[in-house]
Design an enzyme around this catalytic site. Structure first.
Site, short mmCIF file in Angstrom:
data_model
loop_
_atom_site.label_atom_id
_atom_site.label_comp_id
_atom_site.label_asym_id
_atom_site.label_seq_id
_atom_site.Cartn_x
_atom_site.Cartn_y
_atom_site.Cartn_z
CE LYS A 1 62.88 -36.50 -26.05
NZ LYS A 1 61.88 -36.75 -24.99
CD GLU B 1 50.97 -34.41 -28.60
OE1 GLU B 1 49.88 -33.98 -29.04
OE2 GLU B 1 51.79 -33.70 -28.00
CD GLU C 1 71.15 -29.41 -21.90
OE1 GLU C 1 70.84 -30.63 -21.85
OE2 GLU C 1 72.31 -29.00 -21.79
CB ALA D 1 57.66 -16.68 -37.40
CE LYS E 1 61.28 -34.75 -29.06
NZ LYS E 1 60.49 -33.85 -28.19
CB ALA F 1 73.39 -13.85 -20.29
CG ASP G 1 60.35 -38.29 -28.12
OD1 ASP G 1 60.38 -37.15 -28.64
OD2 ASP G 1 60.62 -38.49 -26.93
N GLY H 1 46.56 -35.72 -20.93
CA GLY H 1 47.42 -34.84 -21.70
C GLY H 1 48.88 -35.27 -21.75
CB ILE I 1 67.68 -33.61 -17.35
CG1 ILE I 1 66.52 -34.20 -16.55
CG2 ILE I 1 69.01 -34.19 -16.89
CD1 ILE I 1 66.33 -35.69 -16.75
#
Length: 453
Positions: free
Chosen positions: A223, A208, A147, A61, A123, A51, A219, A205, A154
């Site tokens: 994206k 959900e 990203e 938070a 997203k 960086a 979803d 898992g 990816i």
């Protein structure tokens, strides 16, 4: 004039030493937030070297402060007030990983209003409120990077914005939801029906307790909206996307697709056409030998067709704490490098065309032009030609006709692969086919994607 290399590097060393640490405030310390903290701490030196300055988490938070303290220890300030992080003068960049589209919008807009850069993996927030958020960021000259919101591990946003910057993008297609890909893999590999495969995904898992956003395709559509905006420089058009999930998909169609040499994948497709852009998520047939058909389990993959580079494909994990953290921290590195650069050069940003209102309309469903798979229940095995003739009468090009292999409890089925045809014309042909005496039940249709150059 010649300068000694060591002497010429000395001022640079002093300049780098004087660069201030990038101070990060994070909202949320769940799966993604905790992974981000761990990776930042573990790879601190490498990240700083890449960086050009140190990146330090200074404030978090969280709803559960005791749990948060157990993750970050006493080195990070904790608060239950997310807005405190969003507006604090000692925070340079806000990482929003709490999720949702309500309070998260307010936190992000507050951070931008206070001149802070934003990194998010949310997203849904960007698909729904992205136009407002990016407009505010342009006005304040800050970065909004995301990203981790698209395909987790990816780096597809960077590929579109940097690696393929010289190209005109023709189409983007991807398996961009790990839950549905896991379910479809189980349906194919183990012969499970949808309900059983979903139950297994929840037990492991991958899904959900309420998997609606995943299995209904929402979803993936969030994206895809971001991918299309980056690929084509178009506004975020989530409300115009055609979205179909996998809840109605039957095991018999998974098996019939295999019989014909295809596999079914939930695919997001954004394709540039002369009249606009196809923007759609649906289960489709992909040739079994194609690389995209080999993407199994919870893995993701995105394929891009561009004019100069041709076909490129990107593959990686579609979920995971540190996998998402990898993308979040990559965005932090971008912020560290680009802080102070003109906003138009902020690579993860959608760019100068993102605010356009008249660019690249989204094509309606009826105008989408693809090949199709049809499964037609019939009363007798000898009615295969009648089905083909019925489609030909409606000017639907028929590429292949076959009888489905026998399955327990399933009557005779005629399988049809069509050539390319507009969806509106196919809908009319299927409606007419449904009324024929030979047809014994509802006709199933799915699109076919060749994903060729």
């Amino acid at each position: 004039m010649y300068r000694d290399p060591v002497e010429s590097l000395e001022p640079l060393h002093h300049r780098q030493a004087a660069i201030r640490t990038l101070r990060v405030g994070m909202i949320g310390i769940g799966t993604v937030g905790s992974g981000t903290f761990r990776v930042l701490a573990r790879n601190r030196a490498d990240i700083a070297a890449r960086a050009g300055r140190s990146i330090e988490l200074v404030m978090v938070a969280a709803r559960n402060l005791e749990r948060a303290a157990g993750i970050v220890g006493d080195s990070v300030a904790l608060t239950a007030d997310a807005m405190h992080v969003a507006t604090h003068p000692d925070v340079d960049v806000v990482v929003e990983v709490a999720g949702g589209t309500g309070p998260a919008r307010d936190w992000v807009l507050a951070a931008i209003a206070h001149g802070k850069h934003v990194v998010t993996a949310n997203k849904a927030l960007l698909a729904v409120h992205g136009a407002e958020i990016f407009a505010a960021a342009r006005e304040k000259g800050v970065i909004v990077a995301y990203e981790g919101a698209v395909a987790v591990s990816i780096p597809i946003i960077k590929a579109l914005r940097e690696g393929l910057a010289a190209n005109r993008i023709e189409w983007v297609a991807g398996i961009i939801n790990g839950t549905t890909n896991f379910i479809l893999s189980k349906m194919r590999d183990e012969g499970l029906d949808f309900a059983a495969a979903l139950e297994q995904a929840q037990a492991l898992g991958y899904a959900e307790a309420d998997p609606s956003f995943d299995i209904e395709g929402v979803d993936a559509a969030h994206k895809l909206t971001l991918l299309a905006a980056n690929a084509f420089g178009m506004p975020l058009r989530f409300a115009d996307a055609q979205v179909e999930g996998i809840t109605a998909l039957q095991g018999v169609d998974v098996a019939c697709a295999e019989q014909l040499g295809y596999r079914i994948k939930l695919l997001g497709v954004a394709r540039r056409q002369a009249a606009g852009v196809e923007l759609r998520v649906q289960p489709v047939l992909v040739p079994a030998a194609h690389l995209m058909a080999q993407v199994n389990g919870s893995m993701n993959a995105v394929m891009v067709k561009s004019d100069a580079a041709g076909l490129t494909m990107y593959y990686g994990a579609g979920a995971g704490s540190e996998q998402t953290a990898s993308a979040v921290i990559a965005d932090l590195v971008d912020v560290a490098r680009l802080d102070g650069v003109h906003a138009a050069q902020h690579v993860p940003h959608l760019g100068v065309h993102a605010h356009a209102t008249n660019a690249l309309a989204v094509l309606p469903r009826a105008a989408v032009h693809t090949s199709h798979y049809l499964r037609v229940p019939v009363h007798a095995l000898d009615q295969i030609q009648a089905i083909a003739a019925g489609l030909a009468e409606r000017k639907v090009p028929v590429r292949q006709v076959a009888l489905a292999a026998e399955r327990p409890g399933v009557g005779p089925q005629v399988l049809v692969l069509t050539g390319p045809v507009e969806q509106g014309a196919l809908d009319l042909a299927v409606h007419a086919l449904q009324a024929r005496a030979e047809v014994a039940g509802p006709v199933t249709t799915l699109r076919v994607e060749s994903l060729e150059g």
